[in-house]
Write a protein that holds these residues in place. Structure first.
Motif, short mmCIF file in Angstrom:
data_model
loop_
_atom_site.label_atom_id
_atom_site.label_comp_id
_atom_site.label_asym_id
_atom_site.label_seq_id
_atom_site.Cartn_x
_atom_site.Cartn_y
_atom_site.Cartn_z
N PHE A 41 47.62 39.03 33.35
CA PHE A 41 47.40 39.81 34.55
C PHE A 41 48.05 39.11 35.74
N PRO A 42 49.29 39.51 36.10
CA PRO A 42 49.97 38.86 37.24
C PRO A 42 49.09 38.95 38.49
N ARG A 43 48.91 37.81 39.14
CA ARG A 43 47.98 37.76 40.27
C ARG A 43 48.38 38.74 41.37
N ALA A 44 49.67 38.89 41.61
CA ALA A 44 50.12 39.76 42.70
C ALA A 44 49.90 41.24 42.40
N GLU A 45 49.57 41.57 41.16
CA GLU A 45 49.34 42.97 40.79
C GLU A 45 47.87 43.22 40.41
N THR A 46 47.04 42.22 40.58
CA THR A 46 45.68 42.30 40.07
C THR A 46 44.68 42.16 41.19
N LEU A 47 43.72 43.07 41.23
CA LEU A 47 42.64 43.03 42.20
C LEU A 47 41.36 42.59 41.47
N TYR A 48 40.76 41.51 41.96
CA TYR A 48 39.53 41.00 41.38
C TYR A 48 38.35 41.40 42.27
N MET A 219 35.29 43.47 33.30
CA MET A 219 35.78 44.79 32.93
C MET A 219 37.18 44.93 33.51
N VAL A 220 38.14 45.26 32.65
CA VAL A 220 39.55 45.34 33.07
C VAL A 220 40.03 46.78 33.02
N TRP A 221 40.52 47.27 34.16
CA TRP A 221 41.12 48.60 34.26
C TRP A 221 42.62 48.45 34.52
N VAL A 242 42.64 46.32 37.94
CA VAL A 242 41.40 46.05 38.67
C VAL A 242 40.47 45.38 37.68
N ILE A 243 40.06 44.15 38.00
CA ILE A 243 39.20 43.38 37.11
C ILE A 243 37.89 43.10 37.84
N ASP A 244 36.82 43.70 37.32
CA ASP A 244 35.50 43.48 37.90
C ASP A 244 34.80 42.37 37.13
N VAL A 245 34.38 41.34 37.86
CA VAL A 245 33.88 40.10 37.26
C VAL A 245 32.34 40.10 37.29
N VAL A 246 31.76 39.72 36.17
CA VAL A 246 30.31 39.54 36.08
C VAL A 246 29.98 38.12 36.49
N ASN A 247 29.08 37.97 37.45
CA ASN A 247 28.68 36.65 37.92
C ASN A 247 27.20 36.42 37.71
N ILE A 257 35.01 33.93 46.39
CA ILE A 257 35.63 34.67 47.50
C ILE A 257 36.35 33.71 48.44
N VAL A 258 35.80 32.52 48.62
CA VAL A 258 36.44 31.54 49.50
C VAL A 258 37.72 31.00 48.87
N GLN A 259 37.71 30.82 47.56
CA GLN A 259 38.86 30.21 46.87
C GLN A 259 39.85 31.24 46.35
N ASN A 260 39.71 32.51 46.77
CA ASN A 260 40.62 33.58 46.37
C ASN A 260 40.60 33.84 44.88
N GLN A 261 39.48 33.61 44.24
CA GLN A 261 39.31 34.03 42.85
C GLN A 261 38.69 35.42 42.78
N LEU A 262 38.10 35.86 43.89
CA LEU A 262 37.72 37.25 44.09
C LEU A 262 38.45 37.76 45.32
N ASP A 263 38.98 38.99 45.23
CA ASP A 263 39.57 39.63 46.40
C ASP A 263 38.52 40.40 47.19
#
Length: 578
Positions: A41-48, A219-221, A242-247, A257-263
């Protein structure tokens, strides 16, 4: 419907950390099970994203009532109309147009050229089939056939609905909150399987995204490049994935969110206002208080079957004793707003009757609370500092809030302190959430906090929450306080028969507001926020209060894609080299 516990997590997640300082952003990145695993999942094309899913994705059934994976409703499956919370209007989506052609007949025209992701055309038969599924026991919208008589396809793109009771407001709610499924696939299921079908095997939808994959923690869309809306609506989704992360905790989400692992984080993150002030990359919808848009109203709900809570004057005194500003500032750090005395969300500001509020409204005033109690015959006859009932009975009330919901736990102490200052004996108790749910449903409580009043396309849903009748042994969804007022319920049903702005709508709203403020079946306190924090490092042009950016709700919770959040994905802009 989704369980109350799950819904509460979406709106004000259990607080596992009191606050995290901005120094977290300077820490070395940590390796966790939730870090993006990316060469695929290229970072520039992926929304977390994150903040909607609290367990592994297990269902892709949009008809299940709320246990579906984030994005199933909105990205994969679509409604006939969207609801714009800024204008309070419905916006054509799968439907191109519709109208009430007779008092009890509604005709809808489906857009031409819509295809399911397997290439099969969507037709009016799909709409008829989806609505007819409501006749199955266990379906979340089975009650629609209490007032809908018949639904038929007149041709490939026209559907006629005939009503026994034309509930126009409720019908608008149906059009914006239920999602169309393909008949050619779902008709293969038995009636017993439809509500519980996981739809895991290559789910076929009409939406802007396709199922790509999932794991225990995401979940990856993947973008549907053949989506009908690209041409019909001139919308092109920017993120390919679009990747929705379970935390597991707010602490992990805060770091991400601070470290840009979530957009985009839709977690409740106390202390975020400090980070927003100190870190340029992190932002909220508003740059200062209240930081967040409003998502639902937190009410103090009295059990009106128990004395003295059955007395409107006692409830009114209780309302004047609550220092909501202390809750807003001290408990939440200014990331929520005090609620309007009517309890109506800001979307309905234009329909708040200011004259009614001026006459019957309330605000924090302990002296006024004391005067109301005295005038109603409540006095301290024992000299212990707390009033007794007019017949001399002792008052010992308890406010129960789920253990571990730290924001509400702290708010409960503020409420209890205010009540005691006014002379009302009020203790707090924090049972397990499951225990509280059982007690709430059975009416075995004195006072609770309840926020099951999400933003919808009609204030009818708020009044159903307050006034729903008849009272049953178990009240799992509405009117937890068991307040009985046939006039209010009749007005609520009248509101269900009106679209927003219809003749008589404001008159009905004013009458309901007056009853709400005179009787106080529940006491509005604050608006829980549409928790949203974004990081601008990879994607920018996020929705915000700035005039130069979009103003959609940047929220991934169930239902919000259909309230304009889907536009956010078309208006995001990648950061060069992101």
């Amino acid at each position: 419907m989704m369980s109350p516990a799950r819904k509460r997590m979406r709106y004000a997640a259990p607080l596992l950390v009191v606050a995290l300082t901005a120094t977290v952003g300077c820490a070395e990145p940590e390796t966790t099970s939730n870090e993006p695993a990316a060469p695929e999942f290229p970072r520039a094309e992926t929304l977390y994203t994150g903040g909607s899913q609290w367990g592994p994705p297990t269902s892709w059934n949009p008809l299940s009532g709320g246990d579906d994976a984030t994005g199933v409703r909105g990205l994969l499956y679509e409604p006939l109309y969207l609801f714009d919370p800024w204008t309070a209007e419905l916006e054509p989506w799968l439907a191109e147009q519709s109208d009430w052609v007779e008092d009890d007949v509604y005709e809808l025209t489906l857009r031409q050229g819509i295809e399911w992701s397997d290439g099969t055309p969507m037709t009016a038969d799909d709409v008829v089939f989806t609505v007819e599924l409501g006749r199955i026991d266990g379906m979340p919208y089975a009650d629609v056939f209490d007032w809908l008589d018949e639904v038929v396809a007149l041709d490939d793109h026209t559907v006629r609905f005939t009503f026994s009771d034309p509930r126009r407001g409720e019908w608008d709610n149906f059009l914006t909150s239920h999602h169309i499924v393909p008949e050619h696939l779902w008709s293969r299921l038995s009636e017993e399987d439809v509500p519980t079908h996981t739809n895991h095997d290559n789910p076929v939808g009409s939406g802007a995204y396709l199922y790509h994959s999932h794991t225990e923690d995401r979940m990856v869309w993947e973008r549907n490049d053949d989506w009908w809306g690209t041409e019909a609506l001139d919308l092109e989704m920017r993120p390919r994935y679009v990747i929705d992360v379970v935390n597991a905790s707010n602490e992990i989400a805060f770091r991400q969110i601070v470290q840009n692992q979530l957009d985009l984080s839709n977690f409740f993150l106390p202390g975020i206002e400090q980070t927003v002030a100190e870190q340029e990359a992190v932002a909220t919808f508003y740059p200062e208080e209240p930081y967040m848009l409003s998502a639902n109203t937190a009410y103090l709900v009295p059990n009106t079957t128990r004395a003295p809570l059955d007395d409107p004057e006692f409830r009114r005194a209780l309302a004047f004793s609550i220092d909501v500003s202390a809750i807003v500032e001290q408990v939440y750090g200014g990331i929520v707003r005090a609620a309007d005395p009517t309890g109506l969300l800001p979307t309905w500001d234009d329909y708040v009757d200011d004259a009614v509020v001026a006459e019957f409204g309330f605000e924090y005033d302990p002296s006024e609370a004391e005067e109301i109690l005295a005038a109603a015959g409540y006095s301290d006859t024992t000299g212990d500092g707390y009033v007794e009932t007019p017949d001399g009975s002792q008052i010992e009330l308890s406010l129960i809030v789920p253990d571990g919901w730290s924001d509400w736990n702290e708010a409960a102490f503020v409420i209890a302190d205010g009540a005691r200052e006014a002379g009302i004996s009020l203790a707090v108790d924090f049972p397990a959430n499951s225990t509280l749910n059982d007690r709430r449903n059975a009416g075995e409580f004195d006072l609770i906090i309840d926020n099951r009043t999400p933003l919808t396309n009609t204030p009818w849903s708020t009044y159903r929450f307050l006034f729903n009748m008849p009272i049953r042994d178990s009240q799992p969804e509405f009117n937890a306080g068991r307040y009985e007022n046939p006039e209010a319920w009749q007005l609520t049903q009248g509101l269900a028969r009106m679209s927003v702005g219809d003749p008589g709508f404001q008159e009905t709203m004013s009458a309901l507001q007056e009853i709400t403020l005179r009787e106080l079946p529940a006491i509005p306190m604050w608006y829980n926020g549409a928790w949203s924090q974004v990081n601008h490092s990879t994607w920018t042009n996020w929705p915000s209060d700035d005039d130069d950016t979009p103003n959609h709700y940047p929220v991934t919770w169930g239902g919000y894609w259909d309230m304009g959040a889907i536009y956010m994905l078309a208006e995001l802009e990648p950061v060069t080299g992101g």
